[in-house]
Design an enzyme around this catalytic site. Structure first.
Site, PDB file in Angstrom:
ATOM      1  N   ASP A  11      41.983  34.836  34.985  1.00 15.59           N
ATOM      2  CA  ASP A  11      41.559  34.748  36.380  1.00 15.59           C
ATOM      3  C   ASP A  11      42.439  35.630  37.262  1.00 15.59           C
ATOM      4  O   ASP A  11      43.618  35.823  36.978  1.00 15.59           O
ATOM      5  CB  ASP A  11      41.662  33.273  36.833  1.00 15.59           C
ATOM      6  CG  ASP A  11      40.864  33.003  38.094  1.00 15.59           C
ATOM      7  OD1 ASP A  11      40.119  33.897  38.545  1.00 15.59           O
ATOM      8  OD2 ASP A  11      40.990  31.886  38.642  1.00 15.59           O
ATOM      9  N   TRP A  16      43.603  40.797  42.400  1.00 15.79           N
ATOM     10  CA  TRP A  16      44.463  41.939  42.025  1.00 15.79           C
ATOM     11  C   TRP A  16      43.926  43.221  42.669  1.00 15.79           C
ATOM     12  O   TRP A  16      44.679  43.992  43.251  1.00 15.79           O
ATOM     13  CB  TRP A  16      44.487  42.063  40.501  1.00 15.79           C
ATOM     14  CG  TRP A  16      45.360  43.148  39.945  1.00 15.79           C
ATOM     15  CD1 TRP A  16      46.669  43.035  39.575  1.00 15.79           C
ATOM     16  CD2 TRP A  16      44.974  44.509  39.668  1.00 15.79           C
ATOM     17  NE1 TRP A  16      47.133  44.234  39.083  1.00 15.79           N
ATOM     18  CE2 TRP A  16      46.104  45.155  39.133  1.00 15.79           C
ATOM     19  CE3 TRP A  16      43.795  45.239  39.810  1.00 15.79           C
ATOM     20  CZ2 TRP A  16      46.091  46.497  38.743  1.00 15.79           C
ATOM     21  CZ3 TRP A  16      43.776  46.573  39.429  1.00 15.79           C
ATOM     22  CH2 TRP A  16      44.919  47.185  38.901  1.00 15.79           C
ATOM     23  N   HIS A  28      38.536  44.229  37.117  1.00 18.50           N
ATOM     24  CA  HIS A  28      38.027  43.885  35.785  1.00 18.50           C
ATOM     25  C   HIS A  28      38.445  44.954  34.760  1.00 18.50           C
ATOM     26  O   HIS A  28      38.800  44.625  33.630  1.00 18.50           O
ATOM     27  CB  HIS A  28      36.506  43.764  35.809  1.00 18.50           C
ATOM     28  CG  HIS A  28      36.028  42.616  36.654  1.00 18.50           C
ATOM     29  ND1 HIS A  28      36.608  41.376  36.611  1.00 18.50           N
ATOM     30  CD2 HIS A  28      35.015  42.523  37.571  1.00 18.50           C
ATOM     31  CE1 HIS A  28      35.981  40.564  37.455  1.00 18.50           C
ATOM     32  NE2 HIS A  28      35.019  41.245  38.056  1.00 18.50           N
ATOM     33  N   LEU A 122      44.177  37.530  12.929  1.00 18.05           N
ATOM     34  CA  LEU A 122      43.829  36.788  14.143  1.00 18.05           C
ATOM     35  C   LEU A 122      42.304  36.701  14.306  1.00 18.05           C
ATOM     36  O   LEU A 122      41.617  37.702  14.099  1.00 18.05           O
ATOM     37  CB  LEU A 122      44.442  37.534  15.340  1.00 18.05           C
ATOM     38  CG  LEU A 122      44.032  37.108  16.738  1.00 18.05           C
ATOM     39  CD1 LEU A 122      44.792  35.863  17.150  1.00 18.05           C
ATOM     40  CD2 LEU A 122      44.305  38.205  17.746  1.00 18.05           C
ATOM     41  N   GLU A 192      47.712  21.442  25.454  1.00 19.14           N
ATOM     42  CA  GLU A 192      48.723  21.592  26.498  1.00 19.14           C
ATOM     43  C   GLU A 192      48.164  22.575  27.523  1.00 19.14           C
ATOM     44  O   GLU A 192      47.493  23.547  27.151  1.00 19.14           O
ATOM     45  CB  GLU A 192      50.029  22.157  25.903  1.00 19.14           C
ATOM     46  CG  GLU A 192      50.684  21.254  24.889  1.00 19.14           C
ATOM     47  CD  GLU A 192      51.153  19.934  25.508  1.00 19.14           C
ATOM     48  OE1 GLU A 192      51.582  19.937  26.676  1.00 19.14           O
ATOM     49  OE2 GLU A 192      51.061  18.906  24.811  1.00 19.14           O
TER      50      GLU A 192
HETATM   51  C1  FPP Z   1      38.138  36.350  36.640  1.00 18.81           C
HETATM   52  O1  FPP Z   1      38.620  37.096  37.705  1.00 18.81           O
HETATM   53  C2  FPP Z   1      37.650  37.182  35.571  1.00 18.81           C
HETATM   54  C3  FPP Z   1      36.374  37.220  35.157  1.00 18.81           C
HETATM   55  C4  FPP Z   1      35.301  36.417  35.739  1.00 18.81           C
HETATM   56  C5  FPP Z   1      35.949  38.095  34.064  1.00 18.81           C
HETATM   57  C6  FPP Z   1      36.923  38.301  32.966  1.00 18.81           C
HETATM   58  C7  FPP Z   1      36.796  39.684  32.488  1.00 18.81           C
HETATM   59  C8  FPP Z   1      37.832  40.481  32.104  1.00 18.81           C
HETATM   60  C9  FPP Z   1      39.214  40.009  32.022  1.00 18.81           C
HETATM   61  C10 FPP Z   1      37.631  41.908  31.802  1.00 18.81           C
HETATM   62  C11 FPP Z   1      36.856  42.229  30.587  1.00 18.81           C
HETATM   63  C12 FPP Z   1      37.051  41.341  29.443  1.00 18.81           C
HETATM   64  C13 FPP Z   1      37.166  41.759  28.166  1.00 18.81           C
HETATM   65  C14 FPP Z   1      37.223  40.773  27.061  1.00 18.81           C
HETATM   66  C15 FPP Z   1      37.271  43.174  27.803  1.00 18.81           C
HETATM   67  P1  FPP Z   1      37.902  36.938  39.098  1.00 18.81           P
HETATM   68  O2  FPP Z   1      36.946  38.063  39.244  1.00 18.81           O
HETATM   69  O3  FPP Z   1      37.313  35.575  39.229  1.00 18.81           O
HETATM   70  O4  FPP Z   1      39.118  37.099  40.080  1.00 18.81           O
HETATM   71  P2  FPP Z   1      39.297  36.447  41.516  1.00 18.81           P
HETATM   72  O5  FPP Z   1      39.278  34.954  41.321  1.00 18.81           O
HETATM   73  O6  FPP Z   1      40.629  36.953  41.943  1.00 18.81           O
HETATM   74  O7  FPP Z   1      38.173  36.955  42.362  1.00 18.81           O
END
Ligand code: FPP
Length: 225
Positions: A11, A16, A28, A122, A192
């Site tokens: 998250d 960021w 992302h 893994l 945990e």
């Molecule tokens: C949460 O940040 C993240 C997501 C909803 C998507 C997760 C995706 C990735 C980490 C990138 C691609 C993944 C892979 C496996 C290559 P958010 O957008 O909710 O952030 P915010 O809460 O700050 O808005």
């Protein structure tokens, strides 16, 4: 002790990007790099199972542009990581209702699962279009259709997407939010929980090591003394 199974709620990509005055999708993209670093760190530490929450059943509420970007990023990530997976014995796996994902992405997932299926390093599981409640309802529907009898607990666990996977020893969530957001609710019964304020794109080896250190210091009693 090194946890056998680490599950992560990634998250903070959006925040960021916002902090850096960049579009959300850049967050992302940077998040995908953090995924690479995390997989590498877990592999080096000897973690056997790593499960990452990449797209939830609730993420469909986001803009079409962001959703399409995420699917395209996932496709590129999988294509780009194939060599690394084969070289490092990483078995690829996915949980969630994949039927709603773009066909090309599902094809890539199916192919990658097949070619890495016999590897025993893994196991990297991506949760895609995953939500615990949806998973549980789908499991119940399967059981009803099969007119289940006998060992209900075993049959139920086998009907979940996580069939064959151990429960997570630790669930990590980045970005300071302290909730499970529909992630592995049944499987998290004795996990945990570890929360860190670090935003996901800043995640890497140090953060994983810190979480594992915290895990090692905990006394897991599983309801006993
Ligand atoms: C949460 O940040 C993240 C997501 C909803 C998507 C997760 C995706 C990735 C980490 C990138 C691609 C993944 C892979 C496996 C290559 P958010 O957008 O909710 O952030 P915010 O809460 O700050 O808005």
């Amino acid at each position: 002790m090194i946890p056998r199974h680490i599950a992560i709620i990634m998250d903070g990509n959006g925040r960021w990007a916002k902090e850096k005055k960049l579009p959300r999708v850049k967050g992302h993209a940077a998040g995908a790099e953090a995924v690479r670093r995390t997989v590498e760190a877990c592999r080096e530490m000897g973690v056997k199972w790593l499960t990452l929450y990449a797209f939830s059943t609730e993420n469909w509420k986001r803009s079409k542009t962001e959703i399409n970007f995420l699917f395209s990023l996932l496709g590129k990530f999988l294509a780009g990581e194939e060599k690394n997976m084969l070289k490092n014995g990483i078995r690829f796996n996915a949980i969630g209702d994949l039927s709603a994902l773009p066909e090309a992405l599902v094809k890539k997932i199916t192919a990658l699962k097949k070619i890495t299926g016999e590897l025993d390093g893994l196991t990297l599981t991506l949760a895609l279009n995953y939500g615990s409640r949806d998973e549980i309802i789908r499991a119940v529907k399967k059981l009803l259709a099969a007119r289940l009898s006998g060992d209900v607990e075993k049959a139920f666990e086998d009907a979940l997407d996580t069939k064959g996977m151990p429960d997570p020893d630790i669930i990590i969530r980045s970005s300071g939010e302290m909730r499970l957001s529909n992630f592995l609710l049944y499987q998290a019964a004795y996990s945990e929980l570890y929360f860190t304020g670090t935003l996901w794109p800043d995640f890497g080896k140090d953060e994983i090591q810190k979480a594992v250190k915290s895990y090692s210091a905990r006394n897991r009693r599983f309801g006993g003394y």
